[in-house]
Design a protein around this motif. Structure first.
Motif, short mmCIF file in Angstrom:
data_model
loop_
_atom_site.label_atom_id
_atom_site.label_comp_id
_atom_site.label_asym_id
_atom_site.label_seq_id
_atom_site.Cartn_x
_atom_site.Cartn_y
_atom_site.Cartn_z
N ALA A 100 2.20 -9.25 -13.23
CA ALA A 100 1.82 -8.19 -12.30
C ALA A 100 1.48 -8.73 -10.92
N ILE A 101 0.74 -9.84 -10.88
CA ILE A 101 0.36 -10.38 -9.58
C ILE A 101 1.57 -10.97 -8.86
N ASN A 102 2.53 -11.50 -9.62
CA ASN A 102 3.79 -11.95 -9.01
C ASN A 102 4.55 -10.78 -8.41
N ARG A 103 4.57 -9.67 -9.13
CA ARG A 103 5.29 -8.49 -8.65
C ARG A 103 4.66 -7.95 -7.36
N VAL A 104 3.34 -7.85 -7.36
CA VAL A 104 2.65 -7.34 -6.17
C VAL A 104 2.87 -8.25 -4.97
N MET A 105 2.79 -9.55 -5.20
CA MET A 105 3.00 -10.52 -4.11
C MET A 105 4.42 -10.40 -3.56
N ARG A 106 5.43 -10.31 -4.43
CA ARG A 106 6.81 -10.21 -3.98
C ARG A 106 7.02 -8.92 -3.18
N ILE B 211 5.15 -9.31 0.29
CA ILE B 211 5.80 -10.26 1.20
C ILE B 211 7.16 -9.70 1.65
N GLY B 212 7.93 -9.17 0.69
CA GLY B 212 9.24 -8.63 1.05
C GLY B 212 9.14 -7.38 1.92
N GLY B 213 8.09 -6.59 1.74
CA GLY B 213 7.96 -5.36 2.51
C GLY B 213 6.87 -5.40 3.56
N GLU C 139 -4.63 -0.37 1.98
CA GLU C 139 -4.24 0.05 0.63
C GLU C 139 -3.60 -1.10 -0.14
N GLU C 140 -2.75 -1.88 0.55
CA GLU C 140 -2.09 -3.00 -0.13
C GLU C 140 -3.08 -4.09 -0.50
N LYS C 141 -4.06 -4.31 0.37
CA LYS C 141 -5.12 -5.28 0.03
C LYS C 141 -5.90 -4.81 -1.19
N ALA C 142 -6.16 -3.52 -1.24
CA ALA C 142 -6.88 -2.98 -2.40
C ALA C 142 -6.06 -3.12 -3.67
N THR D 77 -5.35 -6.03 -8.90
CA THR D 77 -4.56 -6.87 -9.81
C THR D 77 -5.19 -8.25 -9.96
N ASN D 78 -5.64 -8.81 -8.85
CA ASN D 78 -6.26 -10.14 -8.87
C ASN D 78 -7.56 -10.11 -9.67
#
Length: 577
Positions: free
Chosen positions: A192-198, A201-203, A215-218, A223-224
């Motif tokens: 999940a944390i890999n997915r959120v990071m990707r 970073i990609g978007g 919102e993205e930080k939250a 997840t973290n």
């Protein structure tokens, strides 16, 4: 799954594993012999004042210690080489398996979990293998041998060993049973944390454009925090386990000294034997502790092994023919006959009864509204997915009957989302032909209208390219991808909306330069702009996954309302010049 994975991939290292186990046996026997020798020095040397005996037995102890050290060093080195080799082989097989996946399997797993499985999950299995060969292999030898040697010293204190071992094993079983679900959840949270990071970073540009940083930080924080909470719960169990082990060891030592002292006082036991007994008790409990340390890794490695095997056991839906056919001629003729396609799990087909032919020396354009199935149709030709109905023929042979390598070698695909690999301009272009000369690369760049900006780079063809081509613009990226396809010199060119990022002038120059280069090849173009394909010999119009018109620009303006509507929206309702 873990046993199955290890059995399959440790087979090439059978000789090394056997050698490691033999060396661990030698090292364990040596360590078990030392307390007995020490007891002999105390009882027969020190107690009797026999200095010669002390020197003689002391020399033997030094020799035994040397054998133990040498055996242990070689065993650890062999274990390291075996575990590293295992990790390398599993990663390589995972990578090869993922490369064979079609779009269906890639979508089923997703990139984040495939990355985690090829890195973190393999590392868990690799670490367990190393620790098992170094610690777990020696633990039963030391434990069983320690019990036997301790009973040789004094049978009367054996009940202490039985109680200590029973208490220790019970406590460890409870802790490990609670760790298994935590480790399984931990691996999922890593995905999940890999997915959120990707995604973030990609978007990142989208996040900033819509001021969604908070919102993205939250979302990342949540997840973290979930991953951290699981890690803390695992840490709490580990924090309980090791003090518990030390408590059992220390209480057992006190018990041996307490009851052993009474036996020494009564003359039933020698002082040296009591010292050796304590040493053997420590070795027994230490072996259990080492086995426990490895045992705590087994649940997490088992979860990782399940995740690895699930990828390895997933076969691609696009399978190679058992006996592939080879066409008599390589001209690049493409025929679609009543092609249907349905995505897995979908209720309705995306493509319905698609039929048309594309011939060498001609350009076939595919147009239609958003969601009409244009890109899906183009992906079926090189078998990025297989049709669910009908046939696609290349040079008269069903693509499912061709060798994938033969098919791919004839197709030059420029995808809708152009992608460049990290390296240089030259290495990216040579994906099309590894043996292409610099002159061939420059020729492809000239045709793709990329020569000007590549020659402006100080390094020219050796200009570095970042992963995904993020250090060049979208238009430059598209032109480099077109040049890459040209370098391959295929018989079939597939352009999936590959000119959308180009201005009209560059688009016109590129199309003009492409004509002589592709005059003997079959060209299929998916386009949004009518101006890009206005001169195509054949235009296929799709609407809701069905062919609603086939013809030239002028013919379709007169006979196909869907095409006329698209052309009118782009102010191209006049006849082609």
């Amino acid at each position: 799954m873990l046993i199955r994975l290890l059995r399959r991939h440790l087979r090439p290292y059978t000789g090394t594993v056997v050698l490691v186990l033999l060396l661990q046996l030698v090292a364990s026997i040596a360590s078990l012999w030392l307390p007995t020798l020490n007891a002999d020095i105390i009882d027969n040397g020190i107690a009797k004042g026999d200095t010669a005996y002390i020197w003689r037995i002391g020399g033997i102890m030094l020799a035994v210690s040397a054998v133990q050290v040498v055996s242990q060093v070689i065993a650890v080195r062999g274990a390291a080489r075996t575990s590293m080799g295992l990790g390398r082989d599993v990663r390589e097989r995972l990578f090869d398996t993922v490369l064979s996946f079609s779009s269906r399997e890639l979508g089923q797993f997703g990139a984040p979990t495939l990355i985690t499985r090829n890195t973190n999950d393999v590392q868990q299995v690799q670490t367990l293998t190393f620790m098992s060969l170094v610690m777990l292999a020696a633990a039963p030898i030391t434990g069983i041998g320690g019990v036997w040697m301790a009973m040789r010293q004094d049978v009367g204190l054996s009940w202490l060993i039985a109680v200590a071992v029973a208490v220790l094993l019970t406590g460890m079983a409870v802790v490990i049973a609670r760790m298994v679900p935590l480790f399984r959840a931990q691996q999922k949270k890593l995905d999940a944390i890999n997915r959120v990071m990707r995604e973030q970073i990609g978007g990142v540009r989208v996040v900033r454009a819509f001021t969604r940083e908070t919102e993205e930080k939250a979302r990342f924080r949540q997840t973290n925090t979930e991953l951290t909470d699981i890690g803390l719960r695992v840490g709490d169990l580990m924090a309980v386990m090791f003090p518990f082990v030390m408590l059992v060891m220390n209480v057992s030592s006190v018990g041996v000294i307490w009851f052993g002292a009474q036996r020494v006082e009564s003359g039933a036991m020698e002082v040296g034997a009591l010292t050796a007994y304590i040493s053997y008790l420590m070795q027994i409990l230490m072996s259990i502790m080492m086995a426990t340390m490895v045992a705590t890794m087994i649940p997490r490695a088992s979860v990782s092994a399940e995740r690895i095997v699930s990828v390895l056991d997933t076969g691609t839906s696009v399978t190679a023919a058992a006996h592939p056919q080879r066409p008599d001629r390589l001209v690049g003729e493409v025929d679609l006959r009543s092609v249907d396609f349905t995505y897995p799990g979908a209720e309705e087909a995306v493509l319905h009864d698609i039929s048309f032919s594309a011939r060498p020396g001609t350009t076939t354009a595919i147009v239609g509204g958003t969601g009409s199935g244009k890109t899906t149709l183009l992906r079926l030709v090189p078998r990025l997915a297989d049709v669910t109905g009908g046939q696609i023929l290349v040079d008269g042979i069903d693509v499912r009957e061709l060798s994938p390598q033969d098919l791919w070698s004839r197709v030059g695909l420029v995808p809708q989302r152009p992608y460049l690999f990290s390296g240089t301009v030259a290495t990216n272009l040579r994906f099309g032909d590894p043996d292409a000369s610099d002159e061939q690369l420059w020729e492809a760049l000239r045709v793709a209208q990329a020569e000007d900006f590549v020659s402006a780079f100080p390094e020219g063809l050796d200009h570095p390219v970042a992963q995904g081509g993020t250090n060049v613009s979208g238009g430059q990226r598209q032109r480099l991808c077109i040049a890459r396809a040209l370098v391959a010199r295929p018989t079939i060119y597939l352009f999936d909306d590959s000119f959308s990022a180009l201005d009209l002038a560059t688009d016109a120059r590129l199309r003009a330069a492409l004509r002589p280069r592709t005059q003997e090849a079959t060209v299929v173009v998916v386009a949004q702009r009518i101006s890009t394909i206005i001169d195509a010999e054949q235009i296929v119009v799709l609407d809701a996954g069905r062919v609603v018109g086939v013809g030239t620009h002028d013919e379709l303006l007169a006979t196909c309302p869907t095409y006329e509507e698209i052309a009118r929206s782009q102010e191209l309702t006049g006849a082609a010049a």
